[in-house]
Scaffold this motif. Structure first.
Motif, short mmCIF file in Angstrom:
data_model
loop_
_atom_site.label_atom_id
_atom_site.label_comp_id
_atom_site.label_asym_id
_atom_site.label_seq_id
_atom_site.Cartn_x
_atom_site.Cartn_y
_atom_site.Cartn_z
N GLU A 86 14.92 -2.11 -0.42
CA GLU A 86 13.91 -1.45 -1.26
C GLU A 86 13.00 -2.48 -1.94
O GLU A 86 11.78 -2.30 -2.01
N LEU A 87 13.61 -3.57 -2.43
CA LEU A 87 12.80 -4.62 -3.05
C LEU A 87 11.96 -5.35 -2.00
O LEU A 87 10.81 -5.70 -2.26
N ALA A 88 12.54 -5.57 -0.82
CA ALA A 88 11.79 -6.21 0.26
C ALA A 88 10.57 -5.37 0.62
O ALA A 88 9.46 -5.90 0.77
N GLU A 89 10.78 -4.06 0.73
CA GLU A 89 9.67 -3.15 1.06
C GLU A 89 8.58 -3.23 0.00
O GLU A 89 7.39 -3.28 0.31
N LYS A 90 8.99 -3.27 -1.26
CA LYS A 90 8.03 -3.34 -2.37
C LYS A 90 7.13 -4.57 -2.24
O LYS A 90 5.90 -4.46 -2.33
N TYR A 91 7.73 -5.73 -1.99
CA TYR A 91 6.93 -6.96 -1.92
C TYR A 91 6.09 -7.03 -0.65
O TYR A 91 4.96 -7.53 -0.67
N TYR A 92 6.62 -6.54 0.47
CA TYR A 92 5.82 -6.53 1.70
C TYR A 92 4.61 -5.60 1.53
O TYR A 92 3.50 -5.92 1.99
N LYS A 93 4.80 -4.48 0.86
CA LYS A 93 3.67 -3.58 0.61
C LYS A 93 2.64 -4.22 -0.32
O LYS A 93 1.43 -4.03 -0.15
N MET A 94 3.12 -4.98 -1.30
CA MET A 94 2.20 -5.69 -2.19
C MET A 94 1.38 -6.71 -1.40
O MET A 94 0.18 -6.88 -1.65
N ALA A 95 2.03 -7.37 -0.45
CA ALA A 95 1.32 -8.34 0.39
C ALA A 95 0.26 -7.64 1.25
O ALA A 95 -0.85 -8.15 1.41
N ILE A 96 0.60 -6.48 1.78
CA ILE A 96 -0.35 -5.71 2.58
C ILE A 96 -1.54 -5.27 1.73
O ILE A 96 -2.70 -5.40 2.13
N ASP A 97 -1.24 -4.76 0.53
CA ASP A 97 -2.32 -4.28 -0.34
C ASP A 97 -3.27 -5.41 -0.74
O ASP A 97 -4.48 -5.21 -0.84
N LEU A 98 -2.71 -6.61 -0.92
CA LEU A 98 -3.54 -7.73 -1.36
C LEU A 98 -4.22 -8.44 -0.20
O LEU A 98 -5.41 -8.74 -0.26
N GLY A 99 -3.45 -8.71 0.85
CA GLY A 99 -3.97 -9.51 1.96
C GLY A 99 -4.36 -8.69 3.18
O GLY A 99 -5.42 -8.88 3.77
N GLY A 100 -3.48 -7.79 3.57
CA GLY A 100 -3.78 -6.89 4.68
C GLY A 100 -3.79 -7.55 6.05
O GLY A 100 -4.30 -6.96 7.01
N SER A 101 -3.25 -8.76 6.17
CA SER A 101 -3.24 -9.42 7.48
C SER A 101 -2.24 -8.74 8.41
O SER A 101 -1.34 -8.02 7.97
N LEU A 102 -2.40 -9.02 9.69
CA LEU A 102 -1.47 -8.46 10.68
C LEU A 102 -0.06 -8.97 10.42
O LEU A 102 0.92 -8.24 10.59
#
Length: 317
Positions: free
Chosen positions: A182-198
């Motif tokens: 759950e915590l991993a998902e939270k941080y990966y989603k934060m990375a997507i929202d900020l960076g959005g790289s593949l």
């Protein structure tokens, strides 16, 4: 007199630089064996050229010749002890060597790996790759030989100060490794929202696949496709559908699109798309189509064992 010497030596410098540029080009084209041979020939006349020694270490590393790569990177570290990247590459090659030997031998190497990475981090406060290496090292090492989640998080915080996206991805990695999805998902989603790289999307997709959540994985790949428009993402959807026996029609259509638009830059050979189609038709109990596609996969890459095994599974339907 000095000008005369400079003019005399200039052609030698130009030819040497040209050779090094050729080696650099070979590495970028992934022609590692040719690059190794070329740089060895160059070093016969220029044994102390640091750029050439680094290229040789890189060529050997790409071929997973870790013992030989360590030798070359160690020469660089001795020649320029204050260059962070040399310590980083030396530590990286040592670390990969440790993974390739038995545990007892690996224990004797880990201390030098850690020392090299820490030295690189000390020398260059902005060296992102070194901090990534330290995040992974301290998470993967058992506590008895120095592993520490807190230390890993310390370097993740340093990463975040340099690059928020890298910091979020590092924290996602730490929590995923620590079995806190759950915590991993939270941080990966934060990375997507900020960076959005593949790469950010791929980290989250891999998490969902590892957690056996194919619906979320497909949804995330589709979100990545809207932004990045990569043919390879069609294969990823087909792969998840085939592996988890879900959304089979969507998986089939995506694989057909991948095949129709395939090029070398997509990365995954066509044979694997044929294999995934065979799996999908097997799930649909369509033995004839499944055999057709698995035969295409085998014809394309006859030495892949899993293709042969899948044909046996299809044949007994």
């Amino acid at each position: 007199m000095n000008k005369f010497l400079l003019l005399l030596l200039f052609p030698i410098f130009v030819f040497g630089q040209s050779d090094l540029n050729t080696i650099d080009s070979l590495l970028k084209k992934k022609q590692f064996i040719k690059a190794e041979k070329t740089v060895i020939d160059f070093l016969k006349n220029h044994p102390n050229n640091l750029r050439a020694l680094e290229f040789l270490g890189d060529a050997l590393s790409y071929q997973k010749k870790w013992d030989d790569a360590v030798v070359q990177y160690k020469k660089l570290v001795k020649a320029q002890q204050n260059k962070a990247n040399y310590h980083y590459k030396y530590g990286g090659a040592l670390g990969m060597k440790a993974l390739s030997v038995n545990k007892l031998k690996a224990l004797g190497i880990i201390g030098d790996v850690k020392k090299a990475f820490l030295k690189a981090a000390e020398l260059d406060k902005n060296h992102i790759e070194t901090r990534w290496a330290l995040v992974e090292l301290y998470m993967q090492l058992p506590g008895i030989i120095g592993g520490s989640k807190n230390t890993s998080l310390k370097f993740a915080n340093e990463l975040e100060a340099l690059s928020q996206v890298d910091g979020y991805l590092a924290k996602g990695y730490i929590h995923e490794y620590d079995n806190k999805p759950e915590l991993a998902e939270k941080y990966y989603k934060m990375a997507i929202d900020l960076g959005g790289s593949l790469n950010c999307f791929n980290k989250l997709t891999n998490l969902y696949e590892n957690q056996k959540q194919p619906q979320k994985a497909i949804q995330n790949i589709e979100a990545a496709q809207k932004i990045h428009q990569r043919n390879a993402l069609h294969y990823q959807i087909g792969k998840v559908a085939a592996e988890y026996n879900t959304q089979l029609e969507k998986g089939k259509q995506c694989l057909q699109t991948y095949i129709a638009n395939h090029s070398a830059k997509d990365g995954v050979p066509l044979a694997w798309a044929y294999y995934r189609l065979a799996q999908i038709y097997k799930h649909k109990n369509n033995k004839e189509e499944a055999l057709k596609w698995i035969d295409k996969a085998i014809t394309n890459l006859p030495k892949i064992k899993v293709f042969q095994e899948e044909k046996v599974n299809i044949s007994i339907l």
